[in-house]
Design a protein around this motif. Structure first.
Motif, PDB file in Angstrom:
ATOM      1  N   GLN A 162      -0.680  10.907  -4.826  1.00  0.00           N
ATOM      2  CA  GLN A 162      -1.671  11.442  -5.762  1.00  0.00           C
ATOM      3  C   GLN A 162      -0.996  12.023  -7.007  1.00  0.00           C
ATOM      4  O   GLN A 162      -1.659  12.705  -7.782  1.00  0.00           O
ATOM      5  CB  GLN A 162      -2.505  12.534  -5.072  1.00  0.00           C
ATOM      6  CG  GLN A 162      -3.196  12.053  -3.812  1.00  0.00           C
ATOM      7  CD  GLN A 162      -4.169  13.073  -3.226  1.00  0.00           C
ATOM      8  OE1 GLN A 162      -4.312  14.186  -3.728  1.00  0.00           O
ATOM      9  NE2 GLN A 162      -4.846  12.672  -2.159  1.00  0.00           N
ATOM     10  N   THR A 168       0.850  -1.209   0.000  1.00  0.00           N
ATOM     11  CA  THR A 168       0.000   0.000   0.000  1.00  0.00           C
ATOM     12  C   THR A 168       0.882   1.255   0.000  1.00  0.00           C
ATOM     13  O   THR A 168       2.079   1.186   0.327  1.00  0.00           O
ATOM     14  CB  THR A 168      -0.903   0.114   1.266  1.00  0.00           C
ATOM     15  OG1 THR A 168      -0.058   0.344   2.404  1.00  0.00           O
ATOM     16  CG2 THR A 168      -1.765  -1.116   1.499  1.00  0.00           C
ATOM     17  N   LYS A 225      -6.529   5.787  -7.653  1.00  0.00           N
ATOM     18  CA  LYS A 225      -5.410   6.694  -7.942  1.00  0.00           C
ATOM     19  C   LYS A 225      -5.162   6.743  -9.452  1.00  0.00           C
ATOM     20  O   LYS A 225      -5.665   5.905 -10.205  1.00  0.00           O
ATOM     21  CB  LYS A 225      -4.149   6.237  -7.195  1.00  0.00           C
ATOM     22  CG  LYS A 225      -4.313   6.200  -5.661  1.00  0.00           C
ATOM     23  CD  LYS A 225      -4.413   7.597  -5.059  1.00  0.00           C
ATOM     24  CE  LYS A 225      -4.997   7.586  -3.660  1.00  0.00           C
ATOM     25  NZ  LYS A 225      -4.052   7.445  -2.590  1.00  0.00           N
ATOM     26  N   PHE A 270      -4.803  13.234   3.037  1.00  0.00           N
ATOM     27  CA  PHE A 270      -5.438  12.008   3.505  1.00  0.00           C
ATOM     28  C   PHE A 270      -4.727  11.584   4.795  1.00  0.00           C
ATOM     29  O   PHE A 270      -3.529  11.779   4.947  1.00  0.00           O
ATOM     30  CB  PHE A 270      -5.323  10.917   2.431  1.00  0.00           C
ATOM     31  CG  PHE A 270      -5.956   9.627   2.825  1.00  0.00           C
ATOM     32  CD1 PHE A 270      -7.308   9.572   3.151  1.00  0.00           C
ATOM     33  CD2 PHE A 270      -5.211   8.463   2.895  1.00  0.00           C
ATOM     34  CE1 PHE A 270      -7.895   8.381   3.535  1.00  0.00           C
ATOM     35  CE2 PHE A 270      -5.798   7.263   3.269  1.00  0.00           C
ATOM     36  CZ  PHE A 270      -7.137   7.219   3.596  1.00  0.00           C
ATOM     37  N   ALA A 323      -3.534   9.039   5.994  1.00  0.00           N
ATOM     38  CA  ALA A 323      -2.400   8.102   5.945  1.00  0.00           C
ATOM     39  C   ALA A 323      -1.052   8.794   6.148  1.00  0.00           C
ATOM     40  O   ALA A 323      -0.133   8.201   6.732  1.00  0.00           O
ATOM     41  CB  ALA A 323      -2.392   7.362   4.610  1.00  0.00           C
ATOM     42  N   VAL A 372       3.298  16.718   0.796  1.00  0.00           N
ATOM     43  CA  VAL A 372       2.302  15.942   0.041  1.00  0.00           C
ATOM     44  C   VAL A 372       2.030  16.700  -1.250  1.00  0.00           C
ATOM     45  O   VAL A 372       1.758  17.906  -1.220  1.00  0.00           O
ATOM     46  CB  VAL A 372       0.991  15.805   0.858  1.00  0.00           C
ATOM     47  CG1 VAL A 372      -0.058  15.039   0.058  1.00  0.00           C
ATOM     48  CG2 VAL A 372       1.257  15.116   2.194  1.00  0.00           C
ATOM     49  N   SER A 420       0.960   5.395  -4.086  1.00  0.00           N
ATOM     50  CA  SER A 420      -0.129   4.453  -3.819  1.00  0.00           C
ATOM     51  C   SER A 420      -0.699   4.006  -5.155  1.00  0.00           C
ATOM     52  O   SER A 420      -0.820   4.809  -6.082  1.00  0.00           O
ATOM     53  CB  SER A 420      -1.227   5.147  -3.011  1.00  0.00           C
ATOM     54  OG  SER A 420      -2.422   4.368  -3.034  1.00  0.00           O
ATOM     55  N   LEU A 446       5.057   4.871   2.821  1.00  0.00           N
ATOM     56  CA  LEU A 446       5.422   5.990   3.702  1.00  0.00           C
ATOM     57  C   LEU A 446       6.079   5.476   4.977  1.00  0.00           C
ATOM     58  O   LEU A 446       7.095   6.021   5.434  1.00  0.00           O
ATOM     59  CB  LEU A 446       4.165   6.796   4.062  1.00  0.00           C
ATOM     60  CG  LEU A 446       3.557   7.640   2.942  1.00  0.00           C
ATOM     61  CD1 LEU A 446       2.141   8.083   3.303  1.00  0.00           C
ATOM     62  CD2 LEU A 446       4.431   8.876   2.674  1.00  0.00           C
ATOM     63  N   GLU A 505      -4.851  -3.536  -3.695  1.00  0.00           N
ATOM     64  CA  GLU A 505      -3.972  -2.538  -3.078  1.00  0.00           C
ATOM     65  C   GLU A 505      -2.568  -2.624  -3.661  1.00  0.00           C
ATOM     66  O   GLU A 505      -2.160  -3.672  -4.161  1.00  0.00           O
ATOM     67  CB  GLU A 505      -3.881  -2.790  -1.561  1.00  0.00           C
ATOM     68  CG  GLU A 505      -5.213  -2.870  -0.833  1.00  0.00           C
ATOM     69  CD  GLU A 505      -5.770  -1.519  -0.405  1.00  0.00           C
ATOM     70  OE1 GLU A 505      -5.102  -0.489  -0.628  1.00  0.00           O
ATOM     71  OE2 GLU A 505      -6.883  -1.508   0.143  1.00  0.00           O
ATOM     72  N   GLY A 506      -1.839  -1.534  -3.567  1.00  0.00           N
ATOM     73  CA  GLY A 506      -0.443  -1.542  -3.986  1.00  0.00           C
ATOM     74  C   GLY A 506       0.229  -0.235  -3.628  1.00  0.00           C
ATOM     75  O   GLY A 506      -0.439   0.781  -3.397  1.00  0.00           O
TER      76      GLY A 506
HETATM   77  C1  PLP Z   1      -3.958   7.348  -1.082  1.00  0.00           C
HETATM   78  C2  PLP Z   1      -3.026   8.151  -0.254  1.00  0.00           C
HETATM   79  C3  PLP Z   1      -2.183   7.565   0.715  1.00  0.00           C
HETATM   80  C4  PLP Z   1      -2.288   6.136   1.130  1.00  0.00           C
HETATM   81  O1  PLP Z   1      -2.227   5.201   0.136  1.00  0.00           O
HETATM   82  P1  PLP Z   1      -2.888   3.748   0.353  1.00  0.00           P
HETATM   83  O2  PLP Z   1      -2.412   2.988  -0.827  1.00  0.00           O
HETATM   84  O3  PLP Z   1      -4.367   3.922   0.387  1.00  0.00           O
HETATM   85  O4  PLP Z   1      -2.355   3.205   1.633  1.00  0.00           O
HETATM   86  C5  PLP Z   1      -1.280   8.376   1.369  1.00  0.00           C
HETATM   87  N1  PLP Z   1      -1.218   9.706   1.125  1.00  0.00           N
HETATM   88  C6  PLP Z   1      -2.015  10.302   0.227  1.00  0.00           C
HETATM   89  C7  PLP Z   1      -1.872  11.768  -0.009  1.00  0.00           C
HETATM   90  C8  PLP Z   1      -2.964   9.556  -0.473  1.00  0.00           C
HETATM   91  O5  PLP Z   1      -3.774  10.170  -1.337  1.00  0.00           O
END
Ligand code: PLP
Length: 367
Positions: free
Chosen positions: A159, A58, A185, A85, A87, A130, A180, A63, A192-193
Motif C-alpha cells: 500500500q 501479484t 493500489k 489485508f 494476504a 506492513v 502489489s 510476499l 494483477e501484478g
Molecule cells: C493488496 C495487498 C496485498 C496483496 O496484494 P495482491 O496483489 O492483491 O496479491 C498484500 N498486503 C497488503 C497490505 C495489501 O494491501
C-alpha cells in the motif's frame, strides 16, 4: 454520487499512452516477462532506490517469494500485524510458517514496535511490517530489533508505493520489500501484478529463479519454483503509469491535507502523518464512534466509503487454528470497529473532498 475509487477517470487521462503500450505488446508476439517487464523492473528499482526489482504476478506472490528467499521454512515464526489485508498472513502460512501477531500503535495503525521483542521466541526468523494505508512502520525500531536478534526484515509495501521514511523509499530498508499492482493500489495494473525489490544480489537471484519454475536455463530446474511471472501487457502499462505516480501521490497528499484541515477539531478523528515520514495515502481512514452510522449516512448521500479492515486477521475464521481470541489485540480490534475509509484518489475534485467532509461533520454533530 462520489465513488470510493474511479479507475475509469484515471484511464481517460492516460488512455492514448496506455493503449499504445498495450497494442505494442499485442503486436510483439511476446506476452510473458520480456523486454517491457525487464524495463519496468529497472525503472521501478530506480524509483525505489534498490539494486534489483523482480516482477511477479501479484503482491501475495511477492510476499511468498520474499519469505522463501529469506530462508523461512515450515515451523518458523514471522512477526507481523493482525491489522492488515489477509494476504500478509496467508503468504506466511503458504510456507507452513506461523504468523505471530503483535498489536498496532493506535495512532499510526502500524505494528507497535515496543511490543515486538516480547513476541520473539527461539523460532522467530523474520519481522514482516506492513506500511498500512501508505505510511511506513517505525523502521528504525524494527531494524534495530532485527539486527539485535538476527532476524530478517521483509516489508509489506503493497500500500506504500513511493512512501518515505527518513528520506528512504518503502521497500528499500529491509532485506526485501513487496509491492502489489492490484488495480486499486496507488500504482495499479490493468489486471494483477506484484514486485519484490531488494539490494541483495543473492535474494534477487533466488526470487528470479522461484518466480519462473526454478529454471536457471530453459527446462533445467534447480529449485522447485512457481509460475509467478508478470504478463508483458502489465509491464508495459505499469511503465506508463509509473511516470504519473509522483503527480498522483502529490494529488493524494493535497486531498489528505484538505480533509485534515476541514475535519480537524471535529468528532471525526483524522489520521496523522508521522514526522520524517511521507505518507502516500493509499487509504484515508478516519475514526468515529458510530462508524456504521456514519457509513450508512454517507451511503444515503451518494458517497461510497470503504472498510480497511472490518475484521483483524487473528479473528478471521480461516486463521482460527492459530489459537488467537477476541481481546488478544485490543488496539487492532478497536481500529477494526471504528475506522472508515473516505474517498481519496488523484482524480477526486477538491469540491468533492469538501462535500464529503461537510457531510461527515454534519452526521457526527447530530449524533
Ligand atoms: C493488496 C495487498 C496485498 C496483496 O496484494 P495482491 O496483489 O492483491 O496479491 C498484500 N498486503 C497488503 C497490505 C495489501 O494491501
Amino acid at each position: 454520487m462520489i465513488p470510493f475509487l474511479n479507475l475509469r477517470a484515471q484511464y481517460a487521462k492516460i488512455q492514448g499512452q496506455v493503449e499504445a503500450a498495450a497494442l505494442g505488446v499485442l503486436r510483439s508476439g511476446h506476452y510473458v516477462l520480456g523486454e517491457e517487464v525487464s524495463a519496468f523492473e529497472e525503472e521501478f528499482a530506480a524509483y525505489c532506490g534498490t539494486r534489483h526489482a523482480i516482477a511477479v504476478n501479484t503482491g501475495t506472490s511477492a510476499l511468498h517469494l520474499a519469505l522463501l528467499a529469506a530462508g523461512i521454512v515450515a515451523g518458523d515464526e514471522v512477526i507481523t500485524t493482525p491489522f492488515t489485508f489477509v494476504a500478509t498472513a496467508a503468504a506466511i502460512r503458504y510456507i507452513g510458517a506461523r504468523p505471530v501477531f503483535v498489536d498496532i500503535n493506535p495512532k499510526t495503525f502500524n505494528i507497535d514496535t515496543a511490543q515486538i521483542e516480547g513476541a520473539i521466541t527461539p523460532r522467530t526468523r523474520a519481522i514482516l511490517p506492513v506500511h498500512l494505508y501508505g505510511q511506513m512502520a517505525n523502521m528504525n525500531d524494527i531494524l534495530l530489533i532485527a539486527a539485535k536478534h538476527g532476524l530478517a526484515v521483509i516489508e509489506d509495501a503493497c500500500q506504500a508505493h513511493g512512501a518515505l521514511y527518513d528520506g528512504q523509499r518503502a521497500g528499500s530498508l529491509g532485506l526485501s520489500g513487496c509491492f502489489s499492482f492490484y488495480p486499486g493500489k496507488n500504482l495499479g495494473a490493468y489486471g494483477e501484478g506484484g514486485m519484490v525489490v531488494t539490494s541483495n544480489d543473492e535474494q534477487a537471484n533466488q526470487i528470479r529463479l522461484l518466480r519462473d519454475w526454478g529454471q536457471d536455463r530453459r527446462y533445467h530446474h534447480v529449485v522447485n519454483g512457481y509460475n509467478y511471472r508478470m504478463d508483458a501487457i502489465q509491464g508495459a502499462v505499469l511503465r506508463v503509469k509509473l511516470r504519473e505516480l509522483e503527480a498522483w501521490t502529490e494529488a493524494r497528499r493535497a486531498h489528505a491535507r484538505h480533509y485534515s484541515k476541514l475535519l480537524g477539531g471535529s468528532a471525526v478523528i483524522i489520521p496523522q502523518e508521522n514526522e520524517g515520514s511521507r505518507h502516500v495515502w493509499h487509504i484515508f481512514a478516519v475514526r468515529v464512534e458510530d462508524r456504521d452510522g456514519l457509513r450508512s449516512f454517507l451511503t444515503r448521500e451518494g458517497i461510497e466509503t470503504g472498510l480497511h479492515y472490518p475484521i483483524p486477521v487473528h479473528l478471521q475464521p480461516a486463521h482460527a487454528d492459530l489459537g488467537y481470541f477476541r481481546g488478544d489485540f485490543p488496539h487492532a480490534e478497536a481500529a477494526a470497529n471504528s475506522v472508515l475509509s473516505l474517498p481519496i484518489y488523484p482524480e477526486l475534485a477538491e469540491r468533492e473532498v469538501e462535500i464529503v467532509a461537510e457531510l461527515a461533520i454534519q452526521d457526527v454533530s447530530v449524533a
